[in-house]
Design an enzyme around this catalytic site. Structure first.
Site, PDB file in Angstrom:
ATOM      1  N   ASP A  89       0.872  -1.175   0.000  1.00 25.46           N
ATOM      2  CA  ASP A  89       0.000   0.000   0.000  1.00 25.46           C
ATOM      3  C   ASP A  89       0.908   1.224   0.000  1.00 25.46           C
ATOM      4  O   ASP A  89       2.122   1.111   0.228  1.00 25.46           O
ATOM      5  CB  ASP A  89      -0.888  -0.005   1.257  1.00 25.46           C
ATOM      6  CG  ASP A  89      -1.805   1.212   1.330  1.00 25.46           C
ATOM      7  OD1 ASP A  89      -2.434   1.553   0.308  1.00 25.46           O
ATOM      8  OD2 ASP A  89      -1.897   1.838   2.400  1.00 25.46           O
ATOM      9  N   SER A  90       0.302   2.380  -0.195  1.00 23.07           N
ATOM     10  CA  SER A  90       1.095   3.607  -0.144  1.00 23.07           C
ATOM     11  C   SER A  90       1.606   3.883   1.267  1.00 23.07           C
ATOM     12  O   SER A  90       2.617   4.539   1.444  1.00 23.07           O
ATOM     13  CB  SER A  90       0.233   4.786  -0.598  1.00 23.07           C
ATOM     14  OG  SER A  90      -0.915   4.869   0.218  1.00 23.07           O
TER      15      SER A  90
ATOM     16  N   GLY B  28      -3.201   8.918  -3.652  1.00 19.26           N
ATOM     17  CA  GLY B  28      -4.555   9.243  -4.110  1.00 19.26           C
ATOM     18  C   GLY B  28      -4.731  10.498  -4.931  1.00 19.26           C
ATOM     19  O   GLY B  28      -5.748  10.660  -5.585  1.00 19.26           O
TER      20      GLY B  28
ATOM     21  N   CYS C 214     -11.021   2.635   0.107  1.00 15.16           N
ATOM     22  CA  CYS C 214      -9.625   2.982   0.393  1.00 15.16           C
ATOM     23  C   CYS C 214      -9.247   2.165   1.618  1.00 15.16           C
ATOM     24  O   CYS C 214     -10.015   2.113   2.594  1.00 15.16           O
ATOM     25  CB  CYS C 214      -9.505   4.476   0.677  1.00 15.16           C
ATOM     26  SG  CYS C 214      -7.865   4.958   1.287  1.00 15.16           S
ATOM     27  N   THR C 215      -8.108   1.511   1.556  1.00  9.75           N
ATOM     28  CA  THR C 215      -7.762   0.596   2.649  1.00  9.75           C
ATOM     29  C   THR C 215      -7.402   1.323   3.945  1.00  9.75           C
ATOM     30  O   THR C 215      -7.260   0.697   4.990  1.00  9.75           O
ATOM     31  CB  THR C 215      -6.605  -0.338   2.224  1.00  9.75           C
ATOM     32  OG1 THR C 215      -5.515   0.469   1.751  1.00  9.75           O
ATOM     33  CG2 THR C 215      -7.044  -1.289   1.136  1.00  9.75           C
ATOM     34  N   HIS C 216      -7.255   2.636   3.878  1.00  5.92           N
ATOM     35  CA  HIS C 216      -7.047   3.395   5.124  1.00  5.92           C
ATOM     36  C   HIS C 216      -8.348   3.536   5.920  1.00  5.92           C
ATOM     37  O   HIS C 216      -8.313   3.690   7.139  1.00  5.92           O
ATOM     38  CB  HIS C 216      -6.538   4.812   4.809  1.00  5.92           C
ATOM     39  CG  HIS C 216      -5.079   4.890   4.476  1.00  5.92           C
ATOM     40  ND1 HIS C 216      -4.550   4.394   3.311  1.00  5.92           N
ATOM     41  CD2 HIS C 216      -4.034   5.427   5.166  1.00  5.92           C
ATOM     42  CE1 HIS C 216      -3.247   4.620   3.288  1.00  5.92           C
ATOM     43  NE2 HIS C 216      -2.904   5.242   4.399  1.00  5.92           N
TER      44      HIS C 216
ATOM     45  N   CYS D  34      -4.275  -1.601  -1.864  1.00  5.78           N
ATOM     46  CA  CYS D  34      -4.442  -0.161  -2.074  1.00  5.78           C
ATOM     47  C   CYS D  34      -5.441  -0.011  -3.215  1.00  5.78           C
ATOM     48  O   CYS D  34      -5.227  -0.553  -4.309  1.00  5.78           O
ATOM     49  CB  CYS D  34      -3.096   0.445  -2.459  1.00  5.78           C
ATOM     50  SG  CYS D  34      -3.184   2.169  -2.963  1.00  5.78           S
ATOM     51  N   ASN D  35      -6.532   0.667  -2.935  1.00  4.63           N
ATOM     52  CA  ASN D  35      -7.547   0.839  -3.982  1.00  4.63           C
ATOM     53  C   ASN D  35      -7.033   1.701  -5.129  1.00  4.63           C
ATOM     54  O   ASN D  35      -7.339   1.455  -6.290  1.00  4.63           O
ATOM     55  CB  ASN D  35      -8.795   1.494  -3.381  1.00  4.63           C
ATOM     56  CG  ASN D  35      -9.558   0.545  -2.494  1.00  4.63           C
ATOM     57  OD1 ASN D  35     -10.494  -0.109  -2.919  1.00  4.63           O
ATOM     58  ND2 ASN D  35      -9.144   0.434  -1.246  1.00  4.63           N
TER      59      ASN D  35
ATOM     60  N   GLU E 246      -3.081   8.535   8.503  1.00  2.58           N
ATOM     61  CA  GLU E 246      -1.617   8.397   8.628  1.00  2.58           C
ATOM     62  C   GLU E 246      -1.107   9.130   9.879  1.00  2.58           C
ATOM     63  O   GLU E 246      -0.047   8.822  10.400  1.00  2.58           O
ATOM     64  CB  GLU E 246      -0.914   8.916   7.365  1.00  2.58           C
ATOM     65  CG  GLU E 246      -1.124   8.033   6.122  1.00  2.58           C
ATOM     66  CD  GLU E 246      -0.304   6.732   6.117  1.00  2.58           C
ATOM     67  OE1 GLU E 246       0.795   6.721   6.678  1.00  2.58           O
ATOM     68  OE2 GLU E 246      -0.797   5.730   5.557  1.00  2.58           O
TER      69      GLU E 246
END
Ligand code: DGL
Length: 272
Positions: free
Chosen positions: A16-17, A49, A190-192, A79-80, A158
């Protein structure tokens, strides 16, 4: 190029980012307790994103190459944004199974909706790409998809502000228009965002079903491993190695605690 059976003990490579993809790691560990996992968070370049397709694709290729050097037997794009923009290129470029998170999320949403009105939230790049909308319509052409880009959420996650008042107010601003349009299902694209589940659930109320692609992605990964004879058997593994492209260890630990996952080893590796 077919992969050999003896690679089954190699880790699943997940990226992922930033730390958001750990939500997918949590689901993978729950569904596939025998698998070792190596996770790369591209913390040097988060967020993805707001970036272009060319840039996200280049970053995703660089990270995938790193995961291959770590002997990953398959890649999960947790990560989408990268799934929406780079999945076809990665699939064409690398000779190993690669799975993204858009299709599992879209499928779960179509199964969950009762009134055919599905909301999708994600990064600007994911929403602009129309990847969710197109995939949902492919599964069910008659549903109505409402989507909203939520660029402020990734930085808040984050920063570890999972339950902060400022996060709640921003979420209300993003979600209220969709709720007024009568959605009964909301996709966390979004995986966040699963790290904000508590606040989101509170805002959307009990009538709206929350869909996150992590669980469905883990099930898809299970079938893909089986199909490619790559599933690891034997004793359950708890190995989770995390590689970051820049320091952000504090947030990593906050996220790992929130998701109840245990990291066995952390490394920082610059991409230079
Ligand atoms: N967690 C990622 C996603 O699922 C990326 C967020 C970002 O880097 O902007 O889209």
């Amino acid at each position: 190029m077919p992969l050999q059976d003896d690679t089954s003990h190699h880790p699943i490579g997940v990226f992922d980012s930033g730390i958001g993809g750990l939500t997918v790691v949590a689901a993978l560990q729950k569904h596939l307790p025998h698998e070792n996992i190596i996770y790369i968070g591209d913390t040097a370049r988060v967020p993805y994103g707001g970036k272009s397709q060319a840039t996200v694709t280049r970053y995703s290729q660089e990270i995938t190459t790193l995961l291959l050097a770590e002997k990953a037997k398959m890649i999960v794009i947790a990560c989408n944004t990268a799934s929406a923009l780079a999945l076809p290129t990665l699939t064409n470029f690398y000779p190993l199974p690669i799975h993204g998170v858009i299709e599992p999320g879209a499928f779960a949403a179509v199964k969950a909706t009762r009134n055919g009105r599905i909301g999708v939230i994600g990064t600007r790049a994911t929403i602009t790409s129309q990847a969710y909308q197109e995939t949902i319509y492919r599964f069910s052409p008659n549903v109505h998809v409402l989507s909203s880009a939520c660029p402020l959420l990734v930085p808040l996650v984050e920063e570890g502000l999972f339950e902060d008042d400022i996060t709640r107010r921003i979420l209300e601003r993003y979600l209220e228009p969709m709720l007024l349009e009568g959605i009964d299902t909301l996709v966390l694209g979004c995986t966040h965002y699963p790290l904000l589940k508590k606040l989101i659930t509170h805002i959307i109320g009990p009538y709206v079903t929350l869909v996150d692609s992590a669980e469905n992605c883990a099930m898809a990964v299970e079938s893909l491993l089986a199909k490619n004879h790559l599933a690891r058997h034997g004793t359950p593994s708890t190995d989770l190695e995390v590689l970051l492209t820049d320091t952000s260890e504090d947030f990593l630990h906050i996220a790992a605690r929130a998701l109840q996952i245990k990291i066995t080893k952390i490394r920082i590796s610059s991409l230079e």
